[in-house]
Motif scaffolding. Structure first.
Motif, PDB file in Angstrom:
ATOM      1  N   ALA A  13       0.856  -1.173   0.000  1.00 22.60           N
ATOM      2  CA  ALA A  13       0.000   0.000   0.000  1.00 22.60           C
ATOM      3  C   ALA A  13       0.891   1.220   0.000  1.00 22.60           C
ATOM      4  O   ALA A  13       2.076   1.134   0.261  1.00 22.60           O
ATOM      5  CB  ALA A  13      -0.904   0.000   1.222  1.00 22.60           C
ATOM      6  N   ALA A  14       0.340   2.313  -0.288  1.00 29.15           N
ATOM      7  CA  ALA A  14       1.185   3.479  -0.486  1.00 29.15           C
ATOM      8  C   ALA A  14       0.459   4.761  -0.171  1.00 29.15           C
ATOM      9  O   ALA A  14      -0.745   4.787  -0.031  1.00 29.15           O
ATOM     10  CB  ALA A  14       1.657   3.527  -1.929  1.00 29.15           C
ATOM     11  N   ARG A  15       1.242   5.795  -0.039  1.00 28.92           N
ATOM     12  CA  ARG A  15       0.622   7.098   0.106  1.00 28.92           C
ATOM     13  C   ARG A  15       1.220   8.038  -0.916  1.00 28.92           C
ATOM     14  O   ARG A  15       2.332   7.862  -1.355  1.00 28.92           O
ATOM     15  CB  ARG A  15       0.828   7.644   1.514  1.00 28.92           C
ATOM     16  CG  ARG A  15       2.108   8.409   1.694  1.00 28.92           C
ATOM     17  CD  ARG A  15       2.116   9.154   2.990  1.00 28.92           C
ATOM     18  NE  ARG A  15       1.005  10.049   3.165  1.00 28.92           N
ATOM     19  CZ  ARG A  15       0.862  11.186   2.494  1.00 28.92           C
ATOM     20  NH1 ARG A  15       1.722  11.553   1.593  1.00 28.92           N
ATOM     21  NH2 ARG A  15      -0.159  11.976   2.741  1.00 28.92           N
ATOM     22  N   HIS A 182       1.804   7.350   8.836  1.00 26.77           N
ATOM     23  CA  HIS A 182       0.912   6.622   7.921  1.00 26.77           C
ATOM     24  C   HIS A 182       1.556   5.295   7.500  1.00 26.77           C
ATOM     25  O   HIS A 182       0.914   4.235   7.552  1.00 26.77           O
ATOM     26  CB  HIS A 182       0.617   7.499   6.700  1.00 26.77           C
ATOM     27  CG  HIS A 182      -0.241   6.841   5.665  1.00 26.77           C
ATOM     28  ND1 HIS A 182      -1.589   7.100   5.531  1.00 26.77           N
ATOM     29  CD2 HIS A 182       0.059   5.925   4.711  1.00 26.77           C
ATOM     30  CE1 HIS A 182      -2.080   6.371   4.537  1.00 26.77           C
ATOM     31  NE2 HIS A 182      -1.098   5.645   4.017  1.00 26.77           N
ATOM     32  N   HIS A 186       0.841   0.851   7.894  1.00 25.48           N
ATOM     33  CA  HIS A 186       0.905  -0.281   6.959  1.00 25.48           C
ATOM     34  C   HIS A 186       1.810  -1.388   7.493  1.00 25.48           C
ATOM     35  O   HIS A 186       1.552  -2.571   7.281  1.00 25.48           O
ATOM     36  CB  HIS A 186       1.414   0.192   5.598  1.00 25.48           C
ATOM     37  CG  HIS A 186       0.431   1.037   4.844  1.00 25.48           C
ATOM     38  ND1 HIS A 186      -0.910   0.741   4.786  1.00 25.48           N
ATOM     39  CD2 HIS A 186       0.597   2.175   4.115  1.00 25.48           C
ATOM     40  CE1 HIS A 186      -1.529   1.660   4.051  1.00 25.48           C
ATOM     41  NE2 HIS A 186      -0.638   2.547   3.644  1.00 25.48           N
ATOM     42  N   HIS A 192      -5.832   0.889   3.922  1.00 20.87           N
ATOM     43  CA  HIS A 192      -6.423   2.226   3.898  1.00 20.87           C
ATOM     44  C   HIS A 192      -7.838   2.209   4.458  1.00 20.87           C
ATOM     45  O   HIS A 192      -8.661   1.378   4.072  1.00 20.87           O
ATOM     46  CB  HIS A 192      -6.415   2.788   2.481  1.00 20.87           C
ATOM     47  CG  HIS A 192      -5.042   3.215   2.053  1.00 20.87           C
ATOM     48  ND1 HIS A 192      -4.606   3.168   0.764  1.00 20.87           N
ATOM     49  CD2 HIS A 192      -4.007   3.689   2.785  1.00 20.87           C
ATOM     50  CE1 HIS A 192      -3.358   3.599   0.707  1.00 20.87           C
ATOM     51  NE2 HIS A 192      -2.967   3.921   1.923  1.00 20.87           N
ATOM     52  N   TYR A 205      -5.554  11.322   0.171  1.00 23.98           N
ATOM     53  CA  TYR A 205      -4.773  11.346   1.404  1.00 23.98           C
ATOM     54  C   TYR A 205      -5.021  12.652   2.145  1.00 23.98           C
ATOM     55  O   TYR A 205      -5.147  13.711   1.533  1.00 23.98           O
ATOM     56  CB  TYR A 205      -3.276  11.249   1.094  1.00 23.98           C
ATOM     57  CG  TYR A 205      -2.868   9.903   0.559  1.00 23.98           C
ATOM     58  CD1 TYR A 205      -2.491   8.888   1.424  1.00 23.98           C
ATOM     59  CD2 TYR A 205      -2.866   9.659  -0.800  1.00 23.98           C
ATOM     60  CE1 TYR A 205      -2.128   7.651   0.936  1.00 23.98           C
ATOM     61  CE2 TYR A 205      -2.502   8.417  -1.301  1.00 23.98           C
ATOM     62  CZ  TYR A 205      -2.141   7.422  -0.429  1.00 23.98           C
ATOM     63  OH  TYR A 205      -1.790   6.195  -0.915  1.00 23.98           O
TER      64      TYR A 205
HETATM   65 ZN   LIG Z   1      -1.133   4.204   2.549  1.00 23.86          ZN
END
Ligand SMILES: [Zn+2]
Length: 308
Positions: A13-15, A182, A186, A192, A205
């Motif tokens: 997952a990422a931001r 954040h 994860h 999310h 975000y």
């Molecule tokens: Zn994220």
């Protein structure tokens, strides 16, 4: 009994780095449904559905509720020192430790590379935070985490910080701390959230100022995996206070400490303290004296209702 080693599902997952204007853009979108900006889409949740946190469906947890991690300073942006990055990571970790029964244990620097690969053969079972220029469809993210689990246990979680955002993060390490908050979510196998008022929300975000302080939804996500921290109610009230009563306690994003039976936070901007002792909340302004604020259990509903 022996369990065969099988490739785990890779879940990443990422931001994405979001301009501070995103919040303002959202307000515009709310005001007029026709003026939805191009960088996100807004959808009303159907009635009867309650937005909430999302954890990895397998609900894997770290053995002993401890996340051991290393830091690889290779390619660290020139504007940052190792000490500054480590402080940001420790501060981010403490925010989770304040609300749920998990502990991030920094183990030292390492030359091991954080791996975002989706093949199990590259998983080294060493959790590493490090820097790299993210490319392809990851290039728009300031940070990225990949985690692996096996059975009920987490076995690896690596965090890549994108060097493309190094200059911005160097200018304001508190943004690095917010980003790490954040991303460490994860590393706990939290995905999310569907709730906008959470650090783990990603559509879009929330900005770094928002991500400085965990919300109630984040605390609930972590507590669903590890249980609540002993002082979680007080910390959720502190979180609420530092984002709401900024003239009394600031800047936001401090983490709690213990001394002589007090569980407290010090706010350097206002030179003041928030504390809990024996279930009672206390406020110590810069010029004193100590002011009782009421009971934790009496105050928690207000903090919870405000989203903390
Ligand atoms: Zn994220």
């Amino acid at each position: 009994m022996q369990h065969p080693v099988v490739p785990c599902r890779s879940c990443s997952a990422a931001r994405r780095l979001v301009p501070a204007l995103a919040g303002a853009a959202l307000a515009v979108a709310n005001a007029s449904a026709q003026e939805v900006p191009a960088d996100f889409s807004a959808h009303e949740v159907p009635s009867g559905v309650h937005p909430r946190y999302v954890v990895d469906p397998a609900r894997p947890t770290w053995p002993g509720a401890v996340v051991n991690y290393f830091y690889n300073p290779s390619r660290q942006p020139a504007g940052l020192s190792v000490a500054t990055v480590l402080q940001a990571l420790v501060n981010a970790a403490r925010k989770w430790e304040d609300v749920c029964n998990v502990r991030f244990q920094y183990r030292g620097t390492s030359t091991a590379e954080p791996a975002l690969d989706t093949v199990f053969s590259t998983v080294d079972r060493v959790n590493v935070v490090g820097w790299r220029l993210l490319s392809g469809n990851q290039s728009g993210y300031a940070g990225y985490v990949a985690w692996w689990w096996q059975g009920a246990g987490m076995v690896d979680a690596d965090m890549v910080l994108n060097t493309a955002y190094g200059a911005q993060l160097s200018r304001n390490p508190r943004e690095l701390e917010a980003l790490a908050t954040h991303e460490m979510g994860h590393m706990l196998a939290i995905e999310h959230s569907d709730k906008q008022q959470s650090v783990m929300f990603a559509n879009p975000y929330n900005n770094f100022a928002f991500q400085t302080t965990l919300r109630g939804d984040d605390a609930a996500a972590c507590a669903s995996l590890y249980g609540s921290a002993p002082h979680a109610p007080a910390n959720r009230i502190f979180n609420w206070a530092e984002q709401t009563f900024t003239q009394f306690v600031g800047p936001a994003g401090q983490s709690s400490q213990n001394l002589d039976g007090y569980h407290y936070r010090y706010y350097p901007g206002t030179a003041s303290y928030l504390a809990e002792k024996d279930g009672m909340l206390l406020y110590l302004p810069a010029d004193g004296p100590l002011i009782p604020l009421g009971g934790v259990q009496d105050t928690l509903p207000a903090a919870s209702a405000a989203g903390f």
